[in-house]
Structure formats: structure tokens, C-alpha cells
Design a protein around this motif. Sequence first.
Motif, PDB file in Angstrom:
ATOM      1  N   MET A 125       0.830  -1.181   0.000  1.00 16.67           N
ATOM      2  CA  MET A 125       0.000   0.000   0.000  1.00 16.67           C
ATOM      3  C   MET A 125       0.877   1.249   0.000  1.00 16.67           C
ATOM      4  O   MET A 125       1.985   1.242   0.503  1.00 16.67           O
ATOM      5  N   THR A 126       0.310   2.286  -0.504  1.00 18.50           N
ATOM      6  CA  THR A 126       1.023   3.544  -0.607  1.00 18.50           C
ATOM      7  C   THR A 126       0.667   4.443   0.565  1.00 18.50           C
ATOM      8  O   THR A 126      -0.499   4.561   0.930  1.00 18.50           O
ATOM      9  N   THR A 127       1.668   5.078   1.147  1.00 22.70           N
ATOM     10  CA  THR A 127       1.423   6.058   2.197  1.00 22.70           C
ATOM     11  C   THR A 127       1.257   7.416   1.546  1.00 22.70           C
ATOM     12  O   THR A 127       2.125   7.869   0.802  1.00 22.70           O
ATOM     13  N   LEU A 128       0.138   8.068   1.802  1.00 28.73           N
ATOM     14  CA  LEU A 128      -0.167   9.351   1.197  1.00 28.73           C
ATOM     15  C   LEU A 128      -0.142  10.439   2.259  1.00 28.73           C
ATOM     16  O   LEU A 128      -0.271  10.174   3.453  1.00 28.73           O
ATOM     17  N   LEU A 129       0.016  11.679   1.820  1.00 28.47           N
ATOM     18  CA  LEU A 129       0.077  12.813   2.725  1.00 28.47           C
ATOM     19  C   LEU A 129      -0.998  13.808   2.332  1.00 28.47           C
ATOM     20  O   LEU A 129      -1.103  14.216   1.177  1.00 28.47           O
ATOM     21  N   TYR A 130      -1.846  14.194   3.297  1.00 28.92           N
ATOM     22  CA  TYR A 130      -2.895  15.179   3.059  1.00 28.92           C
ATOM     23  C   TYR A 130      -2.904  16.156   4.211  1.00 28.92           C
ATOM     24  O   TYR A 130      -3.190  15.772   5.353  1.00 28.92           O
ATOM     25  N   ARG A 131      -2.595  17.417   3.940  1.00 27.88           N
ATOM     26  CA  ARG A 131      -2.562  18.481   4.939  1.00 27.88           C
ATOM     27  C   ARG A 131      -1.721  18.109   6.157  1.00 27.88           C
ATOM     28  O   ARG A 131      -2.107  18.308   7.298  1.00 27.88           O
ATOM     29  N   GLY A 132      -0.583  17.500   5.888  1.00 28.50           N
ATOM     30  CA  GLY A 132       0.349  17.177   6.960  1.00 28.50           C
ATOM     31  C   GLY A 132       0.078  15.868   7.661  1.00 28.50           C
ATOM     32  O   GLY A 132       0.829  15.476   8.539  1.00 28.50           O
ATOM     33  N   HIS A 133      -0.979  15.152   7.308  1.00 28.21           N
ATOM     34  CA  HIS A 133      -1.309  13.878   7.934  1.00 28.21           C
ATOM     35  C   HIS A 133      -1.083  12.758   6.923  1.00 28.21           C
ATOM     36  O   HIS A 133      -1.513  12.853   5.772  1.00 28.21           O
ATOM     37  N   THR A 134      -0.449  11.691   7.351  1.00 27.53           N
ATOM     38  CA  THR A 134      -0.238  10.547   6.474  1.00 27.53           C
ATOM     39  C   THR A 134      -1.372   9.545   6.652  1.00 27.53           C
ATOM     40  O   THR A 134      -1.959   9.432   7.732  1.00 27.53           O
ATOM     41  N   TYR A 135      -1.691   8.847   5.593  1.00 28.11           N
ATOM     42  CA  TYR A 135      -2.721   7.818   5.650  1.00 28.11           C
ATOM     43  C   TYR A 135      -2.449   6.768   4.586  1.00 28.11           C
ATOM     44  O   TYR A 135      -1.697   6.990   3.645  1.00 28.11           O
ATOM     45  N   GLN A 136      -3.054   5.603   4.756  1.00 24.15           N
ATOM     46  CA  GLN A 136      -2.912   4.501   3.815  1.00 24.15           C
ATOM     47  C   GLN A 136      -4.102   4.489   2.859  1.00 24.15           C
ATOM     48  O   GLN A 136      -5.240   4.648   3.286  1.00 24.15           O
ATOM     49  N   GLN A 137      -3.821   4.302   1.586  1.00 23.11           N
ATOM     50  CA  GLN A 137      -4.906   4.209   0.610  1.00 23.11           C
ATOM     51  C   GLN A 137      -5.442   2.786   0.639  1.00 23.11           C
ATOM     52  O   GLN A 137      -4.692   1.825   0.507  1.00 23.11           O
ATOM     53  N   HIS A 138      -6.761   2.635   0.810  1.00 27.60           N
ATOM     54  CA  HIS A 138      -7.352   1.311   0.980  1.00 27.60           C
ATOM     55  C   HIS A 138      -7.666   0.622  -0.340  1.00 27.60           C
ATOM     56  O   HIS A 138      -7.714  -0.594  -0.404  1.00 27.60           O
TER      57      HIS A 138
END
Length: 53
Positions: A1-14
Motif C-alpha cells: 500500500m502507498t502512504t499518502l500525505l494530506y494536509r500534513g497527515h499521512t494515511y494509507q490508501q485502501h
Amino acid sequence: MTTLLYRGHTYQQHNDAAHQANVQLNYCRSVSVYPAHKVKAQKTSIQLTYRGL
């Protein structure tokens, strides 16, 4: 999975976008439909009545 960054917060794309099938969009209406409606609208006369002061 790719770790993404949105407004300074990282999250995993499901969902994995690479495995989704491509969709081709088509315009299925006849080309003559719009000009036919345009001519019909030009022929139609509407009488408006002003009911204000």
C-alpha cells in the motif's frame, strides 16, 4: 500500500487504483438532436404578460 500525505497527515490508501479497469465514456446521442430542438424552440412563440405595478 502507498502512504499518502494530506494536509500534513499521512494515511494509507485502501483501494488500489492500478487494479481498477479503465472505463471509456461515449456520447451516444445523435448529432441532429440539438439542432432539431433549437429550431423547434425558435418556432415556438410565447406571449408574456406583465402583472406588476
